[in-house]
Write a protein that holds these residues in place. Sequence first.
Motif, PDB file in Angstrom:
ATOM      1  N   SER A  35       0.811  -1.220   0.000  1.00  0.00           N
ATOM      2  CA  SER A  35       0.000   0.000   0.000  1.00  0.00           C
ATOM      3  C   SER A  35       0.840   1.265   0.000  1.00  0.00           C
ATOM      4  O   SER A  35       0.346   2.351  -0.334  1.00  0.00           O
ATOM      5  N   GLY A  36       2.112   1.136   0.396  1.00  0.00           N
ATOM      6  CA  GLY A  36       2.971   2.313   0.482  1.00  0.00           C
ATOM      7  C   GLY A  36       2.792   3.086   1.767  1.00  0.00           C
ATOM      8  O   GLY A  36       3.349   4.173   1.926  1.00  0.00           O
ATOM      9  N   ARG A  37       2.021   2.522   2.705  1.00  0.00           N
ATOM     10  CA  ARG A  37       1.814   3.208   3.981  1.00  0.00           C
ATOM     11  C   ARG A  37       3.001   2.990   4.895  1.00  0.00           C
ATOM     12  O   ARG A  37       3.517   1.880   5.005  1.00  0.00           O
ATOM     13  N   THR A  38       3.406   4.048   5.548  1.00  0.00           N
ATOM     14  CA  THR A  38       4.510   3.935   6.503  1.00  0.00           C
ATOM     15  C   THR A  38       3.985   3.379   7.813  1.00  0.00           C
ATOM     16  O   THR A  38       2.774   3.302   8.059  1.00  0.00           O
ATOM     17  N   ASP A  39       4.910   3.018   8.686  1.00  0.00           N
ATOM     18  CA  ASP A  39       4.527   2.503  10.001  1.00  0.00           C
ATOM     19  C   ASP A  39       3.711   3.541  10.764  1.00  0.00           C
ATOM     20  O   ASP A  39       2.742   3.225  11.433  1.00  0.00           O
ATOM     21  N   GLN A  40       4.086   4.811  10.613  1.00  0.00           N
ATOM     22  CA  GLN A  40       3.370   5.870  11.312  1.00  0.00           C
ATOM     23  C   GLN A  40       1.944   6.005  10.788  1.00  0.00           C
ATOM     24  O   GLN A  40       0.993   6.175  11.564  1.00  0.00           O
ATOM     25  N   GLU A  41       1.779   5.891   9.452  1.00  0.00           N
ATOM     26  CA  GLU A  41       0.446   5.983   8.871  1.00  0.00           C
ATOM     27  C   GLU A  41      -0.419   4.817   9.316  1.00  0.00           C
ATOM     28  O   GLU A  41      -1.616   4.962   9.548  1.00  0.00           O
ATOM     29  N   ALA A  42       0.182   3.642   9.432  1.00  0.00           N
ATOM     30  CA  ALA A  42      -0.558   2.467   9.897  1.00  0.00           C
ATOM     31  C   ALA A  42      -1.047   2.685  11.326  1.00  0.00           C
ATOM     32  O   ALA A  42      -2.169   2.328  11.686  1.00  0.00           O
ATOM     33  N   GLN A  43      -0.204   3.327  12.136  1.00  0.00           N
ATOM     34  CA  GLN A  43      -0.619   3.626  13.510  1.00  0.00           C
ATOM     35  C   GLN A  43      -1.816   4.566  13.521  1.00  0.00           C
ATOM     36  O   GLN A  43      -2.772   4.385  14.270  1.00  0.00           O
ATOM     37  N   GLN A  44      -1.756   5.582  12.663  1.00  0.00           N
ATOM     38  CA  GLN A  44      -2.844   6.550  12.609  1.00  0.00           C
ATOM     39  C   GLN A  44      -4.134   5.893  12.149  1.00  0.00           C
ATOM     40  O   GLN A  44      -5.213   6.171  12.646  1.00  0.00           O
ATOM     41  N   SER A  45      -4.000   4.959  11.178  1.00  0.00           N
ATOM     42  CA  SER A  45      -5.191   4.252  10.702  1.00  0.00           C
ATOM     43  C   SER A  45      -5.800   3.438  11.823  1.00  0.00           C
ATOM     44  O   SER A  45      -7.003   3.397  12.012  1.00  0.00           O
ATOM     45  N   GLY A  46      -4.927   2.781  12.598  1.00  0.00           N
ATOM     46  CA  GLY A  46      -5.422   1.978  13.698  1.00  0.00           C
ATOM     47  C   GLY A  46      -6.036   2.815  14.796  1.00  0.00           C
ATOM     48  O   GLY A  46      -6.841   2.336  15.584  1.00  0.00           O
ATOM     49  N   GLY A  47      -5.680   4.108  14.852  1.00  0.00           N
ATOM     50  CA  GLY A  47      -6.171   4.959  15.917  1.00  0.00           C
ATOM     51  C   GLY A  47      -7.416   5.731  15.581  1.00  0.00           C
ATOM     52  O   GLY A  47      -7.868   6.556  16.367  1.00  0.00           O
ATOM     53  N   ARG A  48      -7.996   5.505  14.411  1.00  0.00           N
ATOM     54  CA  ARG A  48      -9.190   6.255  14.025  1.00  0.00           C
ATOM     55  C   ARG A  48     -10.388   5.876  14.876  1.00  0.00           C
ATOM     56  O   ARG A  48     -11.346   6.616  14.996  1.00  0.00           O
ATOM     57  N   VAL A  49     -10.363   4.659  15.396  1.00  0.00           N
ATOM     58  CA  VAL A  49     -11.386   4.256  16.356  1.00  0.00           C
ATOM     59  C   VAL A  49     -10.658   3.932  17.658  1.00  0.00           C
ATOM     60  O   VAL A  49      -9.441   3.826  17.702  1.00  0.00           O
ATOM     61  N   ALA A  50     -11.419   3.752  18.683  1.00  0.00           N
ATOM     62  CA  ALA A  50     -10.790   3.467  19.976  1.00  0.00           C
ATOM     63  C   ALA A  50     -10.087   2.120  19.930  1.00  0.00           C
ATOM     64  O   ALA A  50     -10.717   1.079  19.878  1.00  0.00           O
ATOM     65  N   SER A  51      -8.773   2.126  19.877  1.00  0.00           N
ATOM     66  CA  SER A  51      -7.998   0.890  19.789  1.00  0.00           C
ATOM     67  C   SER A  51      -8.040   0.167  21.130  1.00  0.00           C
ATOM     68  O   SER A  51      -8.075   0.792  22.186  1.00  0.00           O
ATOM     69  N   ARG A  52      -7.982  -1.154  21.065  1.00  0.00           N
ATOM     70  CA  ARG A  52      -7.943  -1.926  22.301  1.00  0.00           C
ATOM     71  C   ARG A  52      -6.614  -1.659  23.009  1.00  0.00           C
ATOM     72  O   ARG A  52      -5.551  -1.758  22.406  1.00  0.00           O
ATOM     73  N   SER A  53      -6.673  -1.355  24.286  1.00  0.00           N
ATOM     74  CA  SER A  53      -5.462  -1.083  25.045  1.00  0.00           C
ATOM     75  C   SER A  53      -4.591  -2.320  25.151  1.00  0.00           C
ATOM     76  O   SER A  53      -3.392  -2.214  25.398  1.00  0.00           O
ATOM     77  N   GLU A  54      -5.188  -3.487  24.957  1.00  0.00           N
ATOM     78  CA  GLU A  54      -4.428  -4.720  25.081  1.00  0.00           C
ATOM     79  C   GLU A  54      -3.466  -4.945  23.919  1.00  0.00           C
ATOM     80  O   GLU A  54      -2.555  -5.762  24.014  1.00  0.00           O
ATOM     81  N   LYS A  55      -3.634  -4.231  22.817  1.00  0.00           N
ATOM     82  CA  LYS A  55      -2.702  -4.347  21.698  1.00  0.00           C
ATOM     83  C   LYS A  55      -1.353  -3.749  22.080  1.00  0.00           C
ATOM     84  O   LYS A  55      -1.283  -2.708  22.722  1.00  0.00           O
ATOM     85  N   ARG A  56      -0.289  -4.398  21.625  1.00  0.00           N
ATOM     86  CA  ARG A  56       1.047  -3.856  21.875  1.00  0.00           C
ATOM     87  C   ARG A  56       1.320  -2.647  20.986  1.00  0.00           C
ATOM     88  O   ARG A  56       2.134  -1.786  21.338  1.00  0.00           O
ATOM     89  N   HIS A  57       0.675  -2.610  19.833  1.00  0.00           N
ATOM     90  CA  HIS A  57       0.900  -1.547  18.849  1.00  0.00           C
ATOM     91  C   HIS A  57      -0.441  -1.258  18.186  1.00  0.00           C
ATOM     92  O   HIS A  57      -1.191  -2.186  17.864  1.00  0.00           O
ATOM     93  N   PRO A  58      -0.795   0.006  17.979  1.00  0.00           N
ATOM     94  CA  PRO A  58      -2.110   0.320  17.393  1.00  0.00           C
ATOM     95  C   PRO A  58      -2.371  -0.343  16.045  1.00  0.00           C
ATOM     96  O   PRO A  58      -3.516  -0.612  15.695  1.00  0.00           O
ATOM     97  N   ALA A  59      -1.298  -0.606  15.268  1.00  0.00           N
ATOM     98  CA  ALA A  59      -1.480  -1.193  13.935  1.00  0.00           C
ATOM     99  C   ALA A  59      -1.577  -2.711  13.969  1.00  0.00           C
ATOM    100  O   ALA A  59      -1.886  -3.331  12.950  1.00  0.00           O
TER     101      ALA A  59
END
Length: 484
Positions: free
Chosen positions: A166-190
């Motif tokens: 997709s060409g998405r960077t790690d930072q962009e993947a984090q932002q995508s994962g953060g658009r909704v309330a991410s589960r706190s149990e995940k080690r990384h938002p993505a």
Amino acid sequence: MSLFIYNSLSRQKEEFTPLHPGIATLYVCGPTVYGHAHLGHAKSYVSFDVVVKWLRHLGYTVKYIQNITDVGHLTDDADEGEDKIAKQARLEKTDPMEIAQYYTRSYYEDMDRLGVDRPNIAPTATGHIPEQIALIKKLMENGHAYEVNGNVYFSVSSFPDYGRLSGRTDQEAQQSGGRVASRSEKRHPADFALWKKAETGHLMKWDSPWSTGYPGWHAECSAMAMKYLGDTIDIHGGGMENKFPHHECEIAQSEAATGKPYVRYWMHNNMVTVNGTKMGKSLKNSVNLKDLFQTIPPIVIRFFILQSHYRSPLDFSETAIKASQSGLEKLQETWRALATAAPGSEELDTAGYEERFTDAMNDDFNTPIAISVLFDLARAVNTALNSKQGLSENSLEECKKIFESCGHDVLGIIETGNTESSQGKAAGKEMVDDIVSILLDVRKQARQNKDFALSDLIRDRLADSGVAIKDTKEGAEWSISENK
């Protein structure tokens, strides 16, 4: 000229060389069956139908897999929300599996009418739970996945190449994962879900080593593609909207599990717009195929789709459809003229048309150019047939072969059967549509008048004739039973 395919991974056209000579393996993401198929589905599956037909035309043995997603696809791509099928089951007050079965039948009915060939294998997510559990186990064993509170997640940080499709960077993947309330149990938002623990009342669930639950959306395609096609497959297709996160997650989990390249050629079809606006249910402009078929022959829809390249957007409008219908009729008229013409004396060199058609299809399945070649041939044929000489017997046969091979066998846009018979069948189908519509209108009026005896009588008599009626919030829908 060899076949060249635009590879979404390398972002360039590459010569197609299958992993095993003479055999082409193809996996295409199928529908999530919680509603009737729409024009976006048609765009994707007609496009890949032509890919399959052309590969077979070139002499490849094609093993084509297209899955059915009947569990695990959530309303948010970031592992939140609810299962789309379970949500629809609640709306229709029925069981999720009934929803999946009903809309799967509806999907195939629409694809059949569009002339889309069935895949060699059509696996379902629910039919491959053990394979998905085995894949998740392997990812946990090699350190690419972890379990928290009965949920299992893929660790994106463990796979450095995540984002290359997709060409998405790690930072962009984090932002995508953060658009909704991410589960706190995940080690990384993505990080994405491989297995979800079922909440109380969730009907579609299975036992696993981690919890009673269900697989994440992404796991099914990797498990089924590799089960039927091997660790590395030639072509993987799907909609452009699936590049991220779905296909990105597929690559990560598959290659992390096997250590081998997952897909050699990634193909993505573009989206459908309606009068220049992106089509979508939330925008209330989704174009239902069953509604379209009420007024537009399915073959016209197929022709309309193929007039745009699979990687180009397709804009739907009444003007565009009317233009397609007019253009297709001109090609069909030429075929009918060829089929009934008496031999004359003029020779027509058809080799150039065949070569141009082949070049177009070998250039990343360029159906708009291929169709333009058929129009050029049609003009030459019409000119010759309208002349005093007419076409020679040899030229007539050569032109027929091109229309049959290219127009019918490959593109699926020319009806080459008995002309009178085809016209009679089309007229008969239109008459059936009209009669059933009239009866449904009468039944609707009877229900409004609380004359349920008449309403039930119409339903039962239609059922006896092979016409199944399903009442929905949008009104009554009907389909012809396969055993009639």
